[in-house]
Structures are given as C-alpha cells and as structure tokens.
Design an enzyme around this catalytic site. Structure first.
Site, mmCIF file in Angstrom:
data_model
loop_
_atom_site.group_PDB
_atom_site.id
_atom_site.type_symbol
_atom_site.label_atom_id
_atom_site.label_comp_id
_atom_site.label_asym_id
_atom_site.label_seq_id
_atom_site.Cartn_x
_atom_site.Cartn_y
_atom_site.Cartn_z
ATOM 1 N N GLU A 54 -9.247 -7.082 -1.181
ATOM 2 C CA GLU A 54 -8.261 -7.623 -0.246
ATOM 3 C C GLU A 54 -9.059 -8.068 0.981
ATOM 4 O O GLU A 54 -9.825 -7.276 1.529
ATOM 5 C CB GLU A 54 -7.259 -6.531 0.133
ATOM 6 C CG GLU A 54 -6.124 -7.047 0.971
ATOM 7 C CD GLU A 54 -5.116 -5.958 1.334
ATOM 8 O OE1 GLU A 54 -5.178 -4.847 0.775
ATOM 9 O OE2 GLU A 54 -4.282 -6.240 2.214
ATOM 10 N N ARG A 280 -13.114 6.944 -7.216
ATOM 11 C CA ARG A 280 -13.587 6.297 -6.011
ATOM 12 C C ARG A 280 -14.896 6.959 -5.567
ATOM 13 O O ARG A 280 -15.078 8.156 -5.791
ATOM 14 C CB ARG A 280 -12.490 6.594 -5.006
ATOM 15 C CG ARG A 280 -12.460 5.919 -3.723
ATOM 16 C CD ARG A 280 -11.114 6.201 -3.070
ATOM 17 N NE ARG A 280 -10.276 5.039 -3.300
ATOM 18 C CZ ARG A 280 -10.307 3.960 -2.519
ATOM 19 N NH1 ARG A 280 -11.077 3.907 -1.459
ATOM 20 N NH2 ARG A 280 -9.549 2.937 -2.783
ATOM 21 N N LYS A 290 -11.284 1.243 5.048
ATOM 22 C CA LYS A 290 -11.374 0.074 5.920
ATOM 23 C C LYS A 290 -10.640 0.310 7.228
ATOM 24 O O LYS A 290 -11.054 -0.192 8.279
ATOM 25 C CB LYS A 290 -10.805 -1.155 5.207
ATOM 26 C CG LYS A 290 -11.837 -1.813 4.311
ATOM 27 C CD LYS A 290 -11.340 -3.100 3.722
ATOM 28 C CE LYS A 290 -10.576 -2.835 2.462
ATOM 29 N NZ LYS A 290 -10.264 -4.022 1.680
HETATM 30 P P1 ATP Z 1 -10.252 0.961 1.463
HETATM 31 O O1 ATP Z 1 -9.717 2.221 0.878
HETATM 32 O O2 ATP Z 1 -11.635 1.073 1.983
HETATM 33 O O3 ATP Z 1 -9.329 0.333 2.449
HETATM 34 P P2 ATP Z 1 -9.322 -0.713 -0.665
HETATM 35 O O4 ATP Z 1 -9.260 -0.046 -1.982
HETATM 36 O O5 ATP Z 1 -8.063 -0.961 0.057
HETATM 37 O O6 ATP Z 1 -10.426 -0.016 0.241
HETATM 38 P P3 ATP Z 1 -9.805 -3.315 -1.729
HETATM 39 O O7 ATP Z 1 -10.295 -4.509 -1.021
HETATM 40 O O8 ATP Z 1 -8.411 -3.286 -2.201
HETATM 41 O O9 ATP Z 1 -10.082 -2.081 -0.779
HETATM 42 O O10 ATP Z 1 -10.804 -2.930 -2.909
HETATM 43 C C1 ATP Z 1 -11.350 -3.846 -3.812
HETATM 44 C C2 ATP Z 1 -11.814 -3.102 -5.021
HETATM 45 O O11 ATP Z 1 -12.805 -2.143 -4.674
HETATM 46 C C3 ATP Z 1 -10.676 -2.351 -5.669
HETATM 47 O O12 ATP Z 1 -10.755 -2.515 -7.070
HETATM 48 C C4 ATP Z 1 -10.918 -0.920 -5.274
HETATM 49 O O13 ATP Z 1 -10.418 -0.046 -6.247
HETATM 50 C C5 ATP Z 1 -12.440 -0.871 -5.159
HETATM 51 N N1 ATP Z 1 -12.849 0.162 -4.220
HETATM 52 C C6 ATP Z 1 -12.487 0.301 -2.929
HETATM 53 N N2 ATP Z 1 -13.016 1.398 -2.375
HETATM 54 C C7 ATP Z 1 -13.750 1.999 -3.347
HETATM 55 C C8 ATP Z 1 -14.547 3.183 -3.419
HETATM 56 N N3 ATP Z 1 -14.694 3.990 -2.367
HETATM 57 N N4 ATP Z 1 -15.151 3.472 -4.595
HETATM 58 C C9 ATP Z 1 -15.027 2.659 -5.654
HETATM 59 N N5 ATP Z 1 -14.293 1.535 -5.659
HETATM 60 C C10 ATP Z 1 -13.651 1.200 -4.527
HETATM 61 MG MG MG Z 2 -6.646 -1.915 -1.531
#
Ligand code: ATP
Ligand code: MG
Length: 578
Positions: A54, A280, A290
């Site tokens: 995102e 994760r 984020k």
């Molecule tokens: P955050 O929790 O940091 O806000 P998010 O999951 O909202 O992160 P996205 O931009 O939606 O961030 O994530 C893009 C991809 O990266 C998704 O498939 C998500 O599952 C993966 N991802 C995000 N954070 C992690 C993590 N800590 N470990 C592994 N994969 C991750």
């Molecule tokens: Mg997300």
C-alpha cells in the site's frame, strides 16, 4: 478486528539455514505447496506471484521478507512476480511513496513483470464485479450509518443483527449503487455490503463492506471516482485479474481468507488464486509498523524515512547495508507459520559477512593522538603497499604515505598499562600496520594532563611490518600520516531503541536510545578516502564498516556513516540459544 493466529506447529517452517554450502535445505511450507501444485499441473504448472504494497509509507525490512519470498518463489519456478500497489485508500496515499517503493524493490535486486500495476487500474472491472454480486443477490446497498453498522456487527460471543436494508430488491440495489457511483449521495450515507452471514463465527464474513463513498482525489484516478472498494474485495479480485497463482500474505490475513475466496467465487471471476499466509518478520530493538515509522519521521526523532538508523530499506541503504546482505538475512530467517522475533544481531551478522567479503580496507583514526618517529627524518616521506582486501586477492593493493609524524588511536596507548594490555606503552614494541615495528621511547602531556605526543623509534629492517629476526610483536596498530590524512566527519550509529521490545511498557518513543548517533569531527582518514563516491563502502581497519554518505559526502570533506562495528555478537547469541 483481531486477527486469529495460526495454530502452533501448523505447517511449521523448515528453516533454510543458508550456510552449509553444497547441501540443499528442504523447502519451506510455501515452496512445498508451490512444488505440489506444479507437480499436479495446476494452472498448467505456471507460477505467478505479486508484491502488493500500500503506497502509504516507505518499505521496511519486514517488506523485504515478503519481496524476497515473492520474487524468489517466482524466479525459482520460472514464473513471474508483479509489483502491484494496493492504492484503494485515497486518504493516505502519496506519489512520493509510489516512487520510493519501486526504487527500493529495484535496489534490492528484483525486476517485476511488465509495467508497475495498481489496484486502481482495475477500478472499472472491480465495479463490474460488484454489479455482478448485486445481480446475484450477493451484495446490497446498506443505508445504516457507519456507527450503526459497527453496533450491529455483534461480538465473538454474540451474532450480529441483520440490517433492515439487507433484503432490498436487486433492482433497487443496482439503482442505488449506480447513483452512489454517480455522486448523488454524500459521503457516509450508503455503503455496498456483501450479503454473507451475520451470524458467522468469523467476523469478517458478517456482511463486510465492499464499497464506500469517499469524495477524495486519488493519486492516479483524480476525481473519476467518489466510491472506493475496500481492501479485501479489491485485493482478491486484483489477484484474480492478474492471474496470481499463489497470493502470499502475512498471518493477520488468515481469517480473511474465507472472504478472499468468497469474493473471487461469488463475483464469478474466471481465475481463482490461492492465498497462503506466513509469519510477519519482527526484529528486536526496532519497530516495523508504518504507523510508528511515520511517527518517528513526523515527530522529528529521526531526520527522515532514510535516516541511517531507520529499519526502512532507504535507511538501511544509507547506512551502508548492501542489498545482498538483506537478501541473505531474509533467506536465513526463512518462512514460518508462527510469529516470532528475530534478533537484530542476525541482521548485523549478515551485513558483516557480506561486507567482509566485499569492502576494501582503509586506515583511519577516530580519536587521534600524535606519534613522532624520532629516527625518521623530518623532510622525508615514503609510500607503503597496503593490501586492499585479504578476503579478495583480486582487489589488489594501494599505497599509503608514511612520514615522521603520524596519528594513532588514543586508546592504543597507555602510560601505565595493566597486564592484559598489549598495545603501545613506554618501552613496548608494536607493529604499525603495513609499515614498521616501533618501540615507545617517551611521551608528553598538555597542561590538562592529557597525553599529547608519543615518541617512538622504528626498526629500519622491519619495513612492511615484519620483524627481521622473527621476534614476537603482540599488537598491530592502525595509523595515518598526520601530514597527508584527510579530516572527515564520521557518524557512529547505535541501535535506535534501547530495549528489545520498544513500546512494551508505554509509548514506544520513550524507549528511543538517546545515544543512537554520535557525530565525530576529529577523525582523520588516509588520503585514498578522496576517491570515494557517495554510497561507496569501506572497512576502516579495527573500527568497522563505513559508507560514504549518499547525501552529504564530498571528496574534499568526507562524511562517513558507520554501518556496523567489527564485533559480531551473533555466534554467542546462537550458541546461548542452543
Ligand atoms: P505495516 O504493518 O508496516 O503498516 P502493511 O502490512 O500495512 O505494513 P503493506 O504495504 O500492506 O504494509 O504490505 C505489503 C506486503 O508486505 C504485504 O503482503 C504484507 O503482508 C507484507 N509485509 C508487511 N510487513 C511485513 C513484515 N513485517 N513481515 C513480512 N511481510 C510483511
Ligand atoms: Mg497493509
């Protein structure tokens, strides 16, 4: 809504150790599924994955895990991996993030299939899918307020209550939905909801919202739309539109999977992808959400998203971490179905391993004190051969200047040393790296009592640093020529947080390490430092790995960031864990 964790041991990961060369580690559970699907001829053996960020922040080391996995699985199977921005929430998304994400993925060493893709590319088709749901009686326009929708959802113990609008006729739903799209209603007056089951044990299936009215300009579609699809609906159908065979996501989406499958099936989408969840990545002594990273930036705790102390890809890059080290770290951590926290020492270990192999060695002194070679003529100087990288013979050698007045590290001299101190002291002989053996003949102090000059005599037969008679010299010191050395600014970093789990007992910013950056302006580096370009990495012998800062470094006034020190704590931690 709280995510349901994977059952312990369920599909437990097989770690890919990444060390032992020549042995093929068994595949993790995701690679095993992909292999089985290919063996069964599913999708004609084709593999397509995607990385779906995102665009509401910079990528961090957790995203790197997802990138390494998605691009890795595709590459290993002769498949493709798309970069797709999940840009369904116009309120939080910015073009700056879109560009930084693409740059970071490229820097990590990956190339996506075709042009970058955006969920917003599919807004027309997603809208069509929504009409299909309505026509099939699988979705309805609800006119409850957001607050009423929340209140009627029920709890884990009690079922939800059906909305009075749930049984609207198909024609009425179609008409209202079209008028929502046409902008006839103010924000928040209607939503489109899936018609699933208000009594479902899975709260995600209690008639989740699929579309809402939102009058906000979108970074790509501008004012074309005033209704926007919700994440679960848009994500599942975008995967289907792109022909994603294996949709890899993190564990918090596990109990969204029934909704994912429902959206694809009930919208009558042709292609049916499979969602698979993995744990994760969490790393000790840092935060990876984020929302929290944004706070560090906006509250000024760091200089920006690319501050070298940040766990963002941009921060790690500016810190001097090579992309190969991040890939090796992610492979080492492996893919599991159980949440865990990885020790940050493992990341530092991967960084040292890579930099040890690839960094040219240089000499520099961070806390200089004068060393005068009494039996070396004032007007003379010479250059000595110094090996660039003992790990890499192809890296060759360079010449370093030597003369009567040198600088050494203040901590390498003691007036009255304890038994275990083998470095320079009155009467003691040490080796100056690549140069000569020298014996301390005296020293002097300034008015404040601080040593300001050390005097030595060199052995003229020891040029290059070897004792002519093979006598034992216990210490080898780094040094620079006082006359030739270049003054530099050196930033010494420590962990951004002082505790393993920031925010465990209160606000996470209370756990910031006040000494996470020290700026040293006393440093003197050998003249070849002038040849560094921003982003170039070196090892300063005995001091650590450094990178020429990508923003502030200039050949005439070098600015170096310390990536990591040389001391590796990982082996000790791993041993203790065993
Ligand atoms: P955050 O929790 O940091 O806000 P998010 O999951 O909202 O992160 P996205 O931009 O939606 O961030 O994530 C893009 C991809 O990266 C998704 O498939 C998500 O599952 C993966 N991802 C995000 N954070 C992690 C993590 N800590 N470990 C592994 N994969 C991750
Ligand atoms: Mg997300």
């Amino acid at each position: 809504m709280k995510a349901v964790r994977g059952k312990e041991g369920d599909g437990e990961a097989v770690k890919r150790p990444g060390s032992a060369p020549g042995t093929d580690p068994p595949p993790d559970f995701i690679r095993a599924i992909v292999a089985a699907d290919r063996a069964a001829g599913k999708h004609g053996g084709r593999v397509g994955t995607r990385f779906p960020p995102e665009p509401n922040g910079f990528l961090h080391i957790g995203h790197a895990k997802s990138i390494v996995l998605n691009f890795g699985v595709a590459a290993e199977n002769g498949g493709t991996c798309n970069l797709r921005y999940d840009d369904t929430n116009p309120a939080k998304e910015e073009a700056l993030y879109v560009e930084s994400i693409a740059a970071d993925v490229r820097w990590l060493g990956y190339r996506w299939e075709g042009p970058r893709k955006f969920a917003s590319d599919y807004f027309d088709r997603l809208y069509e899918f929504a009409e299909t749901l309505i026509r099939r009686g699988k979705a309805y326009v609800d006119s409850l307020s957001a607050e009423e929708v929340r209140q009627t959802r029920g709890t884990l113990e009690t079922p939800g209550t059906e909305s009075p609008y749930r049984n609207r006729a198909v024609e009425e739903n179609l008409d209202l939905f079209r008028r929502m799209r046409a902008g006839e209603f103010p924000d928040g007056t209607h939503v489109l909801r899936a018609r699933i089951d208000m009594a479902s044990g899975n709260l995600n299936l209690r008639d989740p919202t699929l579309y809402r009215i939102r009058r906000l300009g979108h970074h790509r579609t501008g004012d074309d739309w005033c209704i926007y699809p919700m994440y679960d609906f848009a994500h599942a159908l975008s995967d289907s539109i792109e022909g994603i065979t294996h949709s890899l996501c993190t564990l918090e989406f596990e109990d969204h999977r029934p909704l994912y499958d429902w959206c694809v099936a009930e919208s009558r989408a042709e292609f049916v992808p499979r969602q698979i969840e993995f744990a994760r990545l969490n790393v000790s002594y840092t935060v990876l959400s984020k929302r929290r990273l944004l706070r560090l930036v906006s509250e000024g705790h760091v200089s920006g998203w690319d501050d070298p102390r940040m766990p963002t890809i941009a921060g790690l890059r500016r810190r001097g971490v090579p992309p190969a080290a991040i890939r090796a770290f992610c492979e080492r951590v492996g893919v599991a179905k159980r949440d865990s926290t990885v020790d940050i020492a493992l990341l530092e270990h991967a960084v040292r391993e890579e930099l040890n192999r690839t960094s040219p060695r240089r000499m520099g002194v961070l806390d200089p004190v004068r060393l005068v070679v009494e039996n070396y003529p004032e007007e003379d100087d010479e250059t000595l051969d110094a090996v660039n990288n003992p790990e890499d013979p192809a890296a060759g050698a360079r010449r370093v200047p030597f003369c009567r007045e040198l600088l050494i590290e203040r901590a390498d001299f003691m007036e009255d040393p304890p038994r275990k101190f083998y470095r320079l002291a009155p009467g003691r002989e040490v080796r100056l790296r690549y140069a000569y053996l020298v014996t301390c003949t005296g020293f002097s102090k300034d008015e404040s009592g601080r040593v300001d000059e050390i005097r030595v005599r060199l052995d003229p037969d020891s040029r290059g640093g070897d004792a002519p008679d093979g006598r034992r010299v216990r210490a080898t010191l780094h040094w620079v020529s006082a006359r030739h050395a270049v003054p530099a600014t050196v930033r010494l970093y420590d962990r951004l947080f002082g505790v393993e789990t920031p925010g465990r007992d209160g606000d996470f910013t209370d756990d910031l390490n006040p000494d996470s950056m020290r700026v040293n302006r006393e440093a003197r580096i050998e003249p070849s430092v002038r040849d560094l370009n921003p982003g170039d990495r070196i090892q300063l012998e005995r001091l650590g790995y450094f990178v020429a800062d990508s923003e502030d470094h200039l050949p005439e006034s070098p600015v170096l960031n310390r990536t990591v020190s040389l001391r590796d704590t990982w082996a000790r931690i791993a041993k203790r864990a065993r």
